[in-house]
Scaffold this motif. Sequence first.
Motif, PDB file in Angstrom:
ATOM      1  N   PHE A  22       0.835  -1.206   0.000  1.00 19.14           N
ATOM      2  CA  PHE A  22       0.000   0.000   0.000  1.00 19.14           C
ATOM      3  C   PHE A  22       0.865   1.250   0.000  1.00 19.14           C
ATOM      4  N   TRP A  23       1.825   1.328   0.936  1.00 18.93           N
ATOM      5  CA  TRP A  23       2.637   2.542   1.051  1.00 18.93           C
ATOM      6  C   TRP A  23       3.574   2.722  -0.146  1.00 18.93           C
ATOM      7  N   ALA A  24       4.018   1.638  -0.760  1.00 20.84           N
ATOM      8  CA  ALA A  24       4.806   1.771  -1.999  1.00 20.84           C
ATOM      9  C   ALA A  24       3.954   2.449  -3.062  1.00 20.84           C
ATOM     10  N   VAL A  39      -7.944   4.954  -2.171  1.00 19.94           N
ATOM     11  CA  VAL A  39      -9.088   4.147  -1.735  1.00 19.94           C
ATOM     12  C   VAL A  39      -9.146   2.865  -2.559  1.00 19.94           C
ATOM     13  N   SER A  40      -8.818   2.965  -3.850  1.00 23.47           N
ATOM     14  CA  SER A  40      -8.830   1.759  -4.697  1.00 23.47           C
ATOM     15  C   SER A  40      -7.731   0.764  -4.299  1.00 23.47           C
ATOM     16  N   HIS A  41      -6.786   1.201  -3.467  1.00 21.43           N
ATOM     17  CA  HIS A  41      -5.712   0.331  -2.975  1.00 21.43           C
ATOM     18  C   HIS A  41      -5.882  -0.015  -1.497  1.00 21.43           C
ATOM     19  N   GLY A  42      -7.051   0.275  -0.928  1.00 19.99           N
ATOM     20  CA  GLY A  42      -7.334  -0.147   0.438  1.00 19.99           C
ATOM     21  C   GLY A  42      -7.416   0.938   1.488  1.00 19.99           C
ATOM     22  N   ALA A  43      -7.166   2.203   1.120  1.00 19.10           N
ATOM     23  CA  ALA A  43      -7.269   3.287   2.095  1.00 19.10           C
ATOM     24  C   ALA A  43      -8.736   3.577   2.399  1.00 19.10           C
ATOM     25  N   THR A  44      -8.957   4.282   3.499  1.00 19.32           N
ATOM     26  CA  THR A  44     -10.284   4.740   3.878  1.00 19.32           C
ATOM     27  C   THR A  44     -10.234   6.260   4.025  1.00 19.32           C
ATOM     28  N   ARG A  45     -11.220   6.907   3.464  1.00 17.53           N
ATOM     29  CA  ARG A  45     -11.332   8.364   3.603  1.00 17.53           C
ATOM     30  C   ARG A  45     -12.016   8.651   4.931  1.00 17.53           C
ATOM     31  N   ALA A  56      -9.300  27.307   4.545  1.00 16.17           N
ATOM     32  CA  ALA A  56      -9.747  28.394   5.420  1.00 16.17           C
ATOM     33  C   ALA A  56      -8.650  29.446   5.511  1.00 16.17           C
ATOM     34  N   PRO A  57      -8.712  30.486   4.658  1.00 15.54           N
ATOM     35  CA  PRO A  57      -7.681  31.525   4.681  1.00 15.54           C
ATOM     36  C   PRO A  57      -7.546  32.137   6.074  1.00 15.54           C
ATOM     37  N   PRO A  58      -6.405  32.615   6.482  1.00 14.68           N
ATOM     38  CA  PRO A  58      -5.244  32.841   5.629  1.00 14.68           C
ATOM     39  C   PRO A  58      -4.283  31.658   5.550  1.00 14.68           C
ATOM     40  N   LEU A  59      -4.285  30.748   6.508  1.00 11.98           N
ATOM     41  CA  LEU A  59      -3.271  29.691   6.513  1.00 11.98           C
ATOM     42  C   LEU A  59      -3.783  28.327   6.079  1.00 11.98           C
ATOM     43  N   GLY A  60      -5.028  28.027   6.266  1.00 11.36           N
ATOM     44  CA  GLY A  60      -5.543  26.694   5.985  1.00 11.36           C
ATOM     45  C   GLY A  60      -5.737  26.453   4.500  1.00 11.36           C
ATOM     46  N   ALA A  61      -4.944  25.543   3.935  1.00  6.84           N
ATOM     47  CA  ALA A  61      -5.009  25.264   2.504  1.00  6.84           C
ATOM     48  C   ALA A  61      -5.989  24.138   2.192  1.00  6.84           C
ATOM     49  N   GLY A  62      -6.521  23.483   3.204  1.00  3.56           N
ATOM     50  CA  GLY A  62      -7.404  22.347   3.002  1.00  3.56           C
ATOM     51  C   GLY A  62      -6.613  21.051   2.879  1.00  3.56           C
ATOM     52  N   HIS A  63      -7.192  19.975   3.381  1.00  2.78           N
ATOM     53  CA  HIS A  63      -6.534  18.668   3.311  1.00  2.78           C
ATOM     54  C   HIS A  63      -7.571  17.571   3.506  1.00  2.78           C
ATOM     55  N   LEU A  64      -7.164  16.336   3.248  1.00  4.10           N
ATOM     56  CA  LEU A  64      -8.008  15.162   3.473  1.00  4.10           C
ATOM     57  C   LEU A  64      -7.323  14.266   4.492  1.00  4.10           C
ATOM     58  N   VAL A  65      -8.086  13.756   5.431  1.00  5.22           N
ATOM     59  CA  VAL A  65      -7.563  12.797   6.401  1.00  5.22           C
ATOM     60  C   VAL A  65      -7.996  11.417   5.932  1.00  5.22           C
ATOM     61  N   MET A  66      -7.032  10.522   5.861  1.00  3.35           N
ATOM     62  CA  MET A  66      -7.231   9.175   5.354  1.00  3.35           C
ATOM     63  C   MET A  66      -6.716   8.181   6.392  1.00  3.35           C
ATOM     64  N   ALA A  67      -6.996   6.901   6.157  1.00  2.56           N
ATOM     65  CA  ALA A  67      -6.403   5.818   6.958  1.00  2.56           C
ATOM     66  C   ALA A  67      -5.902   4.755   5.991  1.00  2.56           C
ATOM     67  N   PRO A 117      -4.722   0.726   5.064  1.00  8.75           N
ATOM     68  CA  PRO A 117      -5.523  -0.488   5.246  1.00  8.75           C
ATOM     69  C   PRO A 117      -5.569  -1.044   6.674  1.00  8.75           C
ATOM     70  N   GLU A 118      -4.644  -0.641   7.539  1.00  8.72           N
ATOM     71  CA  GLU A 118      -4.670  -1.101   8.933  1.00  8.72           C
ATOM     72  C   GLU A 118      -5.132  -0.018   9.896  1.00  8.72           C
ATOM     73  N   GLY A 119      -5.632   1.101   9.362  1.00 15.54           N
ATOM     74  CA  GLY A 119      -6.210   2.141  10.212  1.00 15.54           C
ATOM     75  C   GLY A 119      -5.274   3.243  10.646  1.00 15.54           C
ATOM     76  N   ASN A 120      -4.032   3.261  10.167  1.00 16.72           N
ATOM     77  CA  ASN A 120      -3.094   4.324  10.507  1.00 16.72           C
ATOM     78  C   ASN A 120      -3.476   5.594   9.751  1.00 16.72           C
ATOM     79  N   GLU A 121      -3.716   6.670  10.497  1.00 23.51           N
ATOM     80  CA  GLU A 121      -4.120   7.925   9.872  1.00 23.51           C
ATOM     81  C   GLU A 121      -2.963   8.564   9.127  1.00 23.51           C
ATOM     82  N   PHE A 122      -3.303   9.221   8.020  1.00 22.24           N
ATOM     83  CA  PHE A 122      -2.357  10.058   7.286  1.00 22.24           C
ATOM     84  C   PHE A 122      -3.156  11.142   6.594  1.00 22.24           C
ATOM     85  N   CYS A 123      -2.492  12.200   6.201  1.00 23.08           N
ATOM     86  CA  CYS A 123      -3.168  13.303   5.522  1.00 23.08           C
ATOM     87  C   CYS A 123      -2.702  13.393   4.077  1.00 23.08           C
TER      88      CYS A 123
END
Length: 145
Positions: free
Chosen positions: A20-22, A111-117, A124-135, A137-143
């Motif tokens: 998955f991570w590769a 997601v097609s490789h096993g991640a979960t959204r 949110a200006p001025p600093l927040g550029a927006g992002h997605l939080v994912m997990a 296949p074993e539930g480890n969060e990443f952005c």
Amino acid sequence: MALDLQITFDCADPAGLSAFWAEALGYRLQDPPAGFASWEEALTAMGVPPERRNDASAVVDPEGSGPRLFFQRVPESKQAKNRVHLDVRAAPGLAGDARMAALEAAAERLVSHGATRLRRTEPAPPLGAGHLVMADPEGNEFCLD
């Protein structure tokens, strides 16, 4: 003196999580030791029994600049929210709608490789550029950032 960096994941399925991570990072499975054509051949020669051949796996940056990711089997499952997580820079240099569209495309691929959204944070200006939080296949969060 420069030091190498390795990031270690405790997991249930080292081969699956390393694949998955590769895919997520454009990495590749680490080559087997010199003199062996495959990991299966190397592990057989080392006397590792079949039931132990998924105890560990590693992926590396094909360009040699990113950290090595090492995956080790542990008996317990993930218990709580990660205190440290990876940010996958899927939209560097992009802003606004173009940035979020690039993040959505990356999320769909993973997601097609096993991640979960898990959730979307809008810009949110001025600093927040927006992002997605994912997990993974074993539930480890990443952005996706």
